[in-house]
Design a protein around this motif. Structure first.
Motif, PDB file in Angstrom:
ATOM      1  N   THR A  28      40.465 -42.955  -9.827  1.00  0.00           N
ATOM      2  CA  THR A  28      40.027 -41.688  -9.255  1.00  0.00           C
ATOM      3  C   THR A  28      40.318 -40.544 -10.213  1.00  0.00           C
ATOM      4  N   GLN A  29      40.052 -39.349  -9.732  1.00  0.00           N
ATOM      5  CA  GLN A  29      40.367 -38.140 -10.487  1.00  0.00           C
ATOM      6  C   GLN A  29      40.670 -37.022  -9.505  1.00  0.00           C
ATOM      7  N   GLY A  30      41.229 -35.942 -10.020  1.00  0.00           N
ATOM      8  CA  GLY A  30      41.512 -34.767  -9.197  1.00  0.00           C
ATOM      9  C   GLY A  30      41.801 -33.578 -10.080  1.00  0.00           C
ATOM     10  N   GLU A  35      46.184 -33.848  -5.888  1.00  0.00           N
ATOM     11  CA  GLU A  35      44.855 -34.267  -5.444  1.00  0.00           C
ATOM     12  C   GLU A  35      44.532 -35.663  -5.961  1.00  0.00           C
ATOM     13  N   ALA A  36      44.874 -35.937  -7.212  1.00  0.00           N
ATOM     14  CA  ALA A  36      44.633 -37.264  -7.780  1.00  0.00           C
ATOM     15  C   ALA A  36      45.445 -38.318  -7.041  1.00  0.00           C
ATOM     16  N   ILE A  38      46.439 -38.253  -3.853  1.00  0.00           N
ATOM     17  CA  ILE A  38      45.805 -38.454  -2.544  1.00  0.00           C
ATOM     18  C   ILE A  38      44.524 -39.271  -2.699  1.00  0.00           C
ATOM     19  N   ASN A  39      43.718 -38.905  -3.679  1.00  0.00           N
ATOM     20  CA  ASN A  39      42.461 -39.616  -3.913  1.00  0.00           C
ATOM     21  C   ASN A  39      42.704 -41.079  -4.281  1.00  0.00           C
ATOM     22  N   LEU A  40      43.775 -41.348  -5.024  1.00  0.00           N
ATOM     23  CA  LEU A  40      44.053 -42.724  -5.429  1.00  0.00           C
ATOM     24  C   LEU A  40      44.474 -43.570  -4.228  1.00  0.00           C
ATOM     25  N   GLU A  42      43.346 -43.220  -1.249  1.00  0.00           N
ATOM     26  CA  GLU A  42      42.070 -43.511  -0.586  1.00  0.00           C
ATOM     27  C   GLU A  42      41.292 -44.577  -1.356  1.00  0.00           C
ATOM     28  N   ALA A  43      41.337 -44.504  -2.681  1.00  0.00           N
ATOM     29  CA  ALA A  43      40.632 -45.492  -3.509  1.00  0.00           C
ATOM     30  C   ALA A  43      41.227 -46.887  -3.319  1.00  0.00           C
ATOM     31  N   SER A  46      39.999 -48.224  -0.066  1.00  0.00           N
ATOM     32  CA  SER A  46      38.562 -48.534  -0.166  1.00  0.00           C
ATOM     33  C   SER A  46      38.323 -49.846  -0.906  1.00  0.00           C
TER      34      SER A  46
END
Length: 74
Positions: A28-30, A35-36, A38-40, A42-43, A46
């Protein structure tokens, strides 16, 4: 379960990129490190869900044995 994965973050001009060393496709990225992170998370979820769906499609209608596994990582 005591499985430990390694998250890696790298500062880039656009913010941060991140990935999990042991889980291909979890990246991911942020704009910020938070943010990165949190996004990771979620990744990761997923990728695991997508892998489960693909596995279910491949074994649908087949006679299989399912077993739970717990791993302890050093």
């Amino acid at each position: 379960m005591n499985l430990k994965l390694t998250k890696v973050f790298q500062k880039v001009p656009q913010g941060f990129i991140g990935f999990v060393e042991e889980l291909p496709g979890a990246n991911t990225q942020g704009e910020t490190l938070e943010e990165a992170r949190i996004n990771l998370e979620e990744a990761i979820l997923s990728v695991l869900e997508a892998n489960r769906v693909l596995a279910e499609e491949q074994i649908q209608g087949k006679d299989v044995i399912r077993e739970a596994v717990s791993l302890s990582a050093a």
